[in-house]
Design a protein around this motif. Sequence first.
Motif, PDB file in Angstrom:
ATOM      1  N   GLY A   1     -22.047   4.863 -13.666  1.00 14.26           N
ATOM      2  CA  GLY A   1     -21.726   5.755 -14.772  1.00 14.26           C
ATOM      3  C   GLY A   1     -21.324   7.159 -14.358  1.00 14.26           C
ATOM      4  N   GLU A   2     -21.166   7.397 -13.064  1.00  9.19           N
ATOM      5  CA  GLU A   2     -20.806   8.727 -12.574  1.00  9.19           C
ATOM      6  C   GLU A   2     -19.304   8.981 -12.766  1.00  9.19           C
ATOM      7  OE1 GLU A   2     -22.292   9.180  -8.568  1.00  9.19           O
ATOM      8  OE2 GLU A   2     -24.126   8.103  -9.088  1.00  9.19           O
ATOM      9  N   LEU A   3     -18.912  10.231 -12.580  1.00 10.00           N
ATOM     10  CA  LEU A   3     -17.511  10.630 -12.716  1.00 10.00           C
ATOM     11  C   LEU A   3     -16.882  10.827 -11.347  1.00 10.00           C
ATOM     12  CD1 LEU A   3     -17.917  13.314 -15.531  1.00 10.00           C
ATOM     13  CD2 LEU A   3     -17.319  10.898 -15.779  1.00 10.00           C
ATOM     14  N   LEU A   4     -15.550  10.741 -11.307  1.00  9.21           N
ATOM     15  CA  LEU A   4     -14.829  11.021 -10.069  1.00  9.21           C
ATOM     16  C   LEU A   4     -14.912  12.508  -9.743  1.00  9.21           C
ATOM     17  CD1 LEU A   4     -11.471   9.030 -10.450  1.00  9.21           C
ATOM     18  CD2 LEU A   4     -13.375   8.489  -8.935  1.00  9.21           C
ATOM     19  N   THR A   5     -15.020  12.811  -8.464  1.00  6.13           N
ATOM     20  CA  THR A   5     -14.947  14.200  -8.023  1.00  6.13           C
ATOM     21  C   THR A   5     -13.462  14.550  -7.824  1.00  6.13           C
ATOM     22  OG1 THR A   5     -15.011  13.635  -5.671  1.00  6.13           O
ATOM     23  CG2 THR A   5     -17.153  13.956  -6.788  1.00  6.13           C
ATOM     24  N   ASP A   6     -13.177  15.835  -7.697  1.00  2.11           N
ATOM     25  CA  ASP A   6     -11.797  16.253  -7.429  1.00  2.11           C
ATOM     26  C   ASP A   6     -11.278  15.647  -6.126  1.00  2.11           C
ATOM     27  OD1 ASP A   6     -11.679  17.726  -9.749  1.00  2.11           O
ATOM     28  OD2 ASP A   6     -12.098  19.641  -8.773  1.00  2.11           O
ATOM     29  N   THR A   7     -12.139  15.575  -5.124  1.00  3.39           N
ATOM     30  CA  THR A   7     -11.758  14.990  -3.836  1.00  3.39           C
ATOM     31  C   THR A   7     -11.383  13.522  -4.002  1.00  3.39           C
ATOM     32  OG1 THR A   7     -13.255  16.512  -2.701  1.00  3.39           O
ATOM     33  CG2 THR A   7     -12.548  14.559  -1.474  1.00  3.39           C
ATOM     34  N   GLU A   8     -12.148  12.803  -4.806  1.00  2.00           N
ATOM     35  CA  GLU A   8     -11.849  11.379  -5.040  1.00  2.00           C
ATOM     36  C   GLU A   8     -10.552  11.204  -5.821  1.00  2.00           C
ATOM     37  OE1 GLU A   8     -16.463   9.779  -5.020  1.00  2.00           O
ATOM     38  OE2 GLU A   8     -15.577  10.499  -6.888  1.00  2.00           O
ATOM     39  N   ILE A   9     -10.303  12.092  -6.748  1.00  4.12           N
ATOM     40  CA  ILE A   9      -9.051  12.029  -7.509  1.00  4.12           C
ATOM     41  C   ILE A   9      -7.863  12.215  -6.567  1.00  4.12           C
ATOM     42  CG2 ILE A   9      -7.643  13.188  -9.257  1.00  4.12           C
ATOM     43  CD1 ILE A   9     -10.339  13.758 -10.740  1.00  4.12           C
ATOM     44  N   HIS A  10      -7.955  13.198  -5.674  1.00  5.36           N
ATOM     45  CA  HIS A  10      -6.886  13.419  -4.693  1.00  5.36           C
ATOM     46  C   HIS A  10      -6.741  12.228  -3.753  1.00  5.36           C
ATOM     47  CE1 HIS A  10      -5.946  17.447  -5.941  1.00  5.36           C
ATOM     48  NE2 HIS A  10      -7.216  17.792  -5.867  1.00  5.36           N
ATOM     49  N   PHE A  11      -7.869  11.649  -3.349  1.00  2.41           N
ATOM     50  CA  PHE A  11      -7.833  10.469  -2.486  1.00  2.41           C
ATOM     51  C   PHE A  11      -7.092   9.328  -3.178  1.00  2.41           C
ATOM     52  CE2 PHE A  11      -9.912   6.310  -1.902  1.00  2.41           C
ATOM     53  CZ  PHE A  11      -9.477   6.020  -0.621  1.00  2.41           C
ATOM     54  N   PHE A  12      -7.412   9.075  -4.443  1.00  7.82           N
ATOM     55  CA  PHE A  12      -6.749   7.992  -5.168  1.00  7.82           C
ATOM     56  C   PHE A  12      -5.258   8.278  -5.339  1.00  7.82           C
ATOM     57  CE2 PHE A  12     -10.863   6.280  -6.167  1.00  7.82           C
ATOM     58  CZ  PHE A  12     -10.609   4.920  -6.252  1.00  7.82           C
ATOM     59  N   SER A  13      -4.910   9.502  -5.622  1.00  7.24           N
ATOM     60  CA  SER A  13      -3.508   9.858  -5.768  1.00  7.24           C
ATOM     61  C   SER A  13      -2.756   9.613  -4.456  1.00  7.24           C
ATOM     62  CB  SER A  13      -3.391  11.324  -6.182  1.00  7.24           C
ATOM     63  OG  SER A  13      -2.046  11.704  -6.273  1.00  7.24           O
ATOM     64  N   ASP A  14      -3.310  10.086  -3.353  1.00  6.85           N
ATOM     65  CA  ASP A  14      -2.679   9.885  -2.047  1.00  6.85           C
ATOM     66  C   ASP A  14      -2.618   8.404  -1.682  1.00  6.85           C
ATOM     67  OD1 ASP A  14      -2.437  12.626  -1.856  1.00  6.85           O
ATOM     68  OD2 ASP A  14      -4.139  12.856  -0.461  1.00  6.85           O
ATOM     69  N   SER A  15      -3.697   7.679  -1.961  1.00  5.64           N
ATOM     70  CA  SER A  15      -3.742   6.250  -1.628  1.00  5.64           C
ATOM     71  C   SER A  15      -2.741   5.451  -2.455  1.00  5.64           C
ATOM     72  CB  SER A  15      -5.154   5.690  -1.837  1.00  5.64           C
ATOM     73  OG  SER A  15      -6.051   6.295  -0.940  1.00  5.64           O
ATOM     74  N   LEU A  16      -2.625   5.785  -3.731  1.00  5.44           N
ATOM     75  CA  LEU A  16      -1.641   5.087  -4.564  1.00  5.44           C
ATOM     76  C   LEU A  16      -0.225   5.346  -4.070  1.00  5.44           C
ATOM     77  CD1 LEU A  16      -3.079   5.523  -8.158  1.00  5.44           C
ATOM     78  CD2 LEU A  16      -2.680   3.369  -6.969  1.00  5.44           C
ATOM     79  N   ASP A  17       0.041   6.563  -3.651  1.00  4.93           N
ATOM     80  CA  ASP A  17       1.356   6.878  -3.081  1.00  4.93           C
ATOM     81  C   ASP A  17       1.616   6.038  -1.834  1.00  4.93           C
ATOM     82  OD1 ASP A  17       1.942   8.736  -5.045  1.00  4.93           O
ATOM     83  OD2 ASP A  17       1.380  10.469  -3.815  1.00  4.93           O
ATOM     84  N   MET A  18       0.597   5.943  -0.970  1.00 12.72           N
ATOM     85  CA  MET A  18       0.755   5.174   0.258  1.00 12.72           C
ATOM     86  C   MET A  18       0.962   3.688  -0.034  1.00 12.72           C
ATOM     87  SD  MET A  18      -1.465   5.266   3.727  1.00 12.72           S
ATOM     88  CE  MET A  18      -2.484   3.839   3.859  1.00 12.72           C
ATOM     89  N   VAL A  19       0.176   3.142  -0.937  1.00 13.39           N
ATOM     90  CA  VAL A  19       0.324   1.726  -1.295  1.00 13.39           C
ATOM     91  C   VAL A  19       1.710   1.481  -1.878  1.00 13.39           C
ATOM     92  CG1 VAL A  19      -0.488  -0.078  -2.878  1.00 13.39           C
ATOM     93  CG2 VAL A  19      -2.132   1.244  -1.559  1.00 13.39           C
ATOM     94  N   ASN A  20       2.171   2.384  -2.717  1.00 17.58           N
ATOM     95  CA  ASN A  20       3.491   2.229  -3.311  1.00 17.58           C
ATOM     96  C   ASN A  20       4.585   2.258  -2.234  1.00 17.58           C
ATOM     97  OD1 ASN A  20       5.359   2.014  -5.503  1.00 17.58           O
ATOM     98  ND2 ASN A  20       5.769   4.193  -5.270  1.00 17.58           N
ATOM     99  N   ARG A  21       4.487   3.197  -1.297  1.00 18.65           N
ATOM    100  CA  ARG A  21       5.466   3.258  -0.212  1.00 18.65           C
ATOM    101  C   ARG A  21       5.419   2.002   0.648  1.00 18.65           C
ATOM    102  NH1 ARG A  21       3.326   8.320   0.353  1.00 18.65           N
ATOM    103  NH2 ARG A  21       2.353   7.778   2.327  1.00 18.65           N
ATOM    104  N   CYS A  22       4.223   1.538   0.968  1.00 22.32           N
ATOM    105  CA  CYS A  22       4.066   0.334   1.790  1.00 22.32           C
ATOM    106  C   CYS A  22       4.618  -0.885   1.062  1.00 22.32           C
ATOM    107  CB  CYS A  22       2.596   0.094   2.124  1.00 22.32           C
ATOM    108  SG  CYS A  22       1.866   1.307   3.229  1.00 22.32           S
ATOM    109  N   TYR A  23       4.281  -0.993  -0.209  1.00 22.39           N
ATOM    110  CA  TYR A  23       4.753  -2.140  -0.992  1.00 22.39           C
ATOM    111  C   TYR A  23       6.273  -2.153  -1.032  1.00 22.39           C
ATOM    112  CZ  TYR A  23       5.327  -5.500  -4.747  1.00 22.39           C
ATOM    113  OH  TYR A  23       5.703  -6.596  -5.480  1.00 22.39           O
TER     114      TYR A  23
END
Length: 106
Positions: free
Chosen positions: A35-57
């Motif tokens: 039930g916890e919330l994302l931290t700002d660091t986690e939000i940035h991590f997900f944004s960067d990771s989604l970009d990487m997955v999209n580029r790789c895909y």
Amino acid sequence: MQHRGSQKLMVVMLNELINHSLPRILAVQQHLQRGELLTDTEIHFFSDSLDMVNRCYSAYQMDPQCKAIFTAIAHLMFKVIKLALKNEKKHAKAGLKNLEVAAAAA
């Protein structure tokens, strides 16, 4: 020769995703399940990771194994982000209820 370099890059990207990003995604998923919330660091991590997955895909979608791995990681990230949104909505609703109670008491 360029194909060989492309394969090496693909291996590096897969290694990064599987050995570093995936464990972090799973750790974030666990704390969101509490039930916890994302931290700002986690939000940035997900944004960067989604970009990487999209580029790789995009770069390696012709390789069925890579396509399957990138698709699976993207789907896991979608589920985790959906859970994060659910938690945000729940916390926002609770915050509004607290404000209403405080306003009524004033």
